[in-house]
Design a protein around this motif. Sequence first.
Motif, short mmCIF file in Angstrom:
data_model
loop_
_atom_site.label_atom_id
_atom_site.label_comp_id
_atom_site.label_asym_id
_atom_site.label_seq_id
_atom_site.Cartn_x
_atom_site.Cartn_y
_atom_site.Cartn_z
N ARG A 25 2.94 37.59 5.14
CA ARG A 25 3.12 38.13 6.25
C ARG A 25 2.04 37.54 7.42
O ARG A 25 0.92 36.89 7.11
CB ARG A 25 3.35 39.41 6.38
CG ARG A 25 2.20 40.29 5.97
CD ARG A 25 2.67 41.77 6.13
NE ARG A 25 3.79 42.29 5.15
CZ ARG A 25 3.60 42.37 3.77
NH1 ARG A 25 2.24 42.34 3.54
NH2 ARG A 25 4.43 42.84 3.32
N PHE A 27 -0.88 36.53 10.03
CA PHE A 27 -1.45 35.29 10.10
C PHE A 27 -1.13 34.38 9.23
O PHE A 27 -0.95 33.14 9.46
CB PHE A 27 -2.97 35.36 10.00
CG PHE A 27 -3.71 36.11 11.31
CD1 PHE A 27 -2.98 36.52 12.22
CD2 PHE A 27 -4.90 36.41 11.20
CE1 PHE A 27 -3.61 37.38 13.39
CE2 PHE A 27 -5.79 37.12 12.03
CZ PHE A 27 -4.97 37.75 13.10
N ASP A 46 0.14 35.80 -2.46
CA ASP A 46 0.02 36.99 -1.91
C ASP A 46 0.18 38.00 -2.87
O ASP A 46 0.91 37.92 -3.76
CB ASP A 46 1.17 37.29 -0.66
CG ASP A 46 0.91 38.40 0.26
OD1 ASP A 46 0.65 38.02 1.40
OD2 ASP A 46 0.61 39.51 -0.18
N ILE A 47 -0.42 39.26 -2.91
CA ILE A 47 -0.31 40.14 -3.76
C ILE A 47 1.04 40.77 -3.84
O ILE A 47 1.86 41.43 -4.87
CB ILE A 47 -1.18 41.39 -3.60
CG1 ILE A 47 -1.61 42.27 -4.79
CG2 ILE A 47 -1.25 42.07 -2.28
CD1 ILE A 47 -2.99 43.17 -4.78
N CYS A 71 -0.43 36.67 -6.46
CA CYS A 71 -1.78 36.56 -6.80
C CYS A 71 -2.55 37.65 -5.90
O CYS A 71 -2.58 37.76 -4.80
CB CYS A 71 -2.03 35.19 -6.32
SG CYS A 71 -3.83 35.05 -6.30
N ASP A 72 -3.52 38.16 -6.73
CA ASP A 72 -4.50 39.30 -5.85
C ASP A 72 -5.63 38.25 -5.95
O ASP A 72 -6.39 37.82 -7.02
CB ASP A 72 -4.57 40.53 -6.93
CG ASP A 72 -5.79 41.33 -6.50
OD1 ASP A 72 -6.64 41.05 -5.56
OD2 ASP A 72 -5.86 42.56 -7.13
N VAL A 73 -6.22 38.17 -4.74
CA VAL A 73 -7.37 37.39 -4.52
C VAL A 73 -8.45 37.85 -5.40
O VAL A 73 -9.45 37.16 -5.65
CB VAL A 73 -7.62 37.16 -3.23
CG1 VAL A 73 -6.57 36.35 -2.45
CG2 VAL A 73 -8.16 38.45 -2.36
N ASN A 99 -7.41 34.11 3.91
CA ASN A 99 -7.02 34.90 4.82
C ASN A 99 -6.77 36.43 4.42
O ASN A 99 -6.75 37.27 5.13
CB ASN A 99 -5.86 34.32 5.67
CG ASN A 99 -5.02 35.12 6.27
OD1 ASN A 99 -5.23 35.46 7.43
ND2 ASN A 99 -3.73 35.82 5.62
N HIS A 103 -7.53 45.74 6.07
CA HIS A 103 -8.10 45.63 7.47
C HIS A 103 -7.38 46.90 8.16
O HIS A 103 -7.30 47.21 9.39
CB HIS A 103 -7.96 44.36 8.33
CG HIS A 103 -6.55 44.08 8.52
ND1 HIS A 103 -6.39 44.07 9.88
CD2 HIS A 103 -5.39 43.60 8.07
CE1 HIS A 103 -4.89 43.81 9.91
NE2 HIS A 103 -4.47 43.54 8.90
N ILE A 152 -11.14 33.76 7.05
CA ILE A 152 -10.80 34.59 8.17
C ILE A 152 -11.84 35.75 7.97
O ILE A 152 -11.78 36.63 7.38
CB ILE A 152 -9.26 35.03 8.27
CG1 ILE A 152 -8.41 33.92 8.01
CG2 ILE A 152 -9.23 35.88 9.39
CD1 ILE A 152 -8.72 32.90 9.07
N TYR A 164 -15.76 47.80 6.85
CA TYR A 164 -15.02 46.61 7.31
C TYR A 164 -15.84 45.48 7.81
O TYR A 164 -15.58 44.31 7.67
CB TYR A 164 -13.69 46.97 8.00
CG TYR A 164 -12.88 45.99 8.50
CD1 TYR A 164 -11.96 45.29 7.46
CD2 TYR A 164 -12.77 45.67 9.76
CE1 TYR A 164 -11.29 44.02 7.97
CE2 TYR A 164 -12.08 44.57 10.04
CZ TYR A 164 -11.54 43.85 9.37
OH TYR A 164 -10.57 42.84 9.85
N LYS A 168 -16.71 41.60 6.82
CA LYS A 168 -16.44 40.58 7.44
C LYS A 168 -17.74 39.65 8.09
O LYS A 168 -17.60 38.48 8.44
CB LYS A 168 -15.47 40.91 8.80
CG LYS A 168 -13.97 41.25 8.20
CD LYS A 168 -13.57 40.18 7.57
CE LYS A 168 -12.04 40.56 7.20
NZ LYS A 168 -11.13 39.47 6.65
N GLY A 195 -10.28 38.27 17.46
CA GLY A 195 -10.23 39.62 17.98
C GLY A 195 -8.99 40.39 17.58
O GLY A 195 -8.50 40.30 16.44
N ILE A 197 -5.44 41.01 17.03
CA ILE A 197 -4.45 40.34 17.46
C ILE A 197 -3.28 41.11 16.95
O ILE A 197 -3.16 41.84 15.97
CB ILE A 197 -4.37 39.23 16.67
CG1 ILE A 197 -5.76 38.42 16.85
CG2 ILE A 197 -3.18 38.10 16.93
CD1 ILE A 197 -5.99 37.70 18.26
N THR A 201 1.56 44.31 11.39
CA THR A 201 0.91 45.56 10.81
C THR A 201 -0.07 46.28 12.02
O THR A 201 0.09 47.35 12.01
CB THR A 201 0.10 44.93 9.73
OG1 THR A 201 0.71 44.10 8.93
CG2 THR A 201 -0.69 45.87 9.01
#
Length: 259
Positions: A25, A27, A46-47, A71-73, A99, A103, A152, A164, A168, A195, A197, A201
């Motif tokens: 979902r 980005f 994606d998880i 997949c869990d990164v 990505n 957040h 990202i 957070y 980043k 910034g 976006i 979510t």
Amino acid sequence: MEKEINKNKSLEFEEHVAFITGGGRGFGKAFGQALMKRGARIVLADIDSAAAEEAAAELRASGGEALPVKCDVADEIQVAAAIELAVSEYGGIDILINNAGLHSAAYAEPMSSSGINKLRRLFDVNVMGVIICSLAARQAMAGRVDSVIINISSSAAYDYPTAYGVSKLAVRGLTITMARDFKAYGIRVNAIAPGLIYTETIRKELPEWVLDTVKKQQILDREGDVKDIVEAMLYLASARSAFITGETLRVSGGFTLAI
Ligand SMILES: NC(=O)c1ccc[n+]([C@@H]2O[C@H](COP(=O)([O-])OP(=O)(O)OC[C@H]3O[C@@H](n4cnc5c(N)ncnc54)[C@H](O)[C@@H]3O)[C@@H](O)[C@H]2O)c1
């Protein structure tokens, strides 16, 4: 029926394979759509397997090739298996987009009230996830023509004093470290710091007053759109940015920019 991808003005990424984490979902999905339209084959990791499958089905419906993978990164074994699947299906990886990230508003609270488990998970996903995926993908990316990693980060990495923001900030730092390390594999590494976006979510989670406050701190007087981030990604993924590595590009309408 003429396929949508063949109608597109440019197949700049034909023969390219893009592996996108958090591709189900936001980005990640938009990155997949944009790269697929330009000829790339897409892996959406994606998880949330249902989200990855749904997004991949949507991409395939418009005529391209897209593979979903759960997949869990933060899990090396799952990441290794996902990369292996991408290589066995598509032969290698040209573009890795790190990505996936935590957040939500839940991660913007003061550290003292988060608790260790939540903080550990935040850093495991946002920081270790970038490291794990990049190390796992580098062999599959070596020796391709101008392969790229795009991390990202966030504009929170500049002046947003939360855990957070610090996670980043680590992504910005890692981008330079990885650019140096991965040169040996012929991989350029850059980052985007979006910034605020307006993804689904964000709209769901952040109250209107926060969105307004952020907008007031921008130089440009409009909402940030997913398309703004997609454009930056397309530039950094392409040979148009061939002399750029180790950089983080802020795409934030000038949010809290200062000298
Ligand atoms: N939207 C913004 O305003 C904004 C601003 C700055 C930075 N970012 C960053 O951009 C990235 C994407 O943001 P988005 O708004 O599209 O988010 P989103 O929440 O809409 O989507 C994130 C996707 O990542 C997946 N994911 C979460 N944890 C994962 C894990 N451990 N392994 C694999 N997949 C996982 C989720 O299932 C989801 O599909 C994040 O790293 C975020 O921190 C977003």
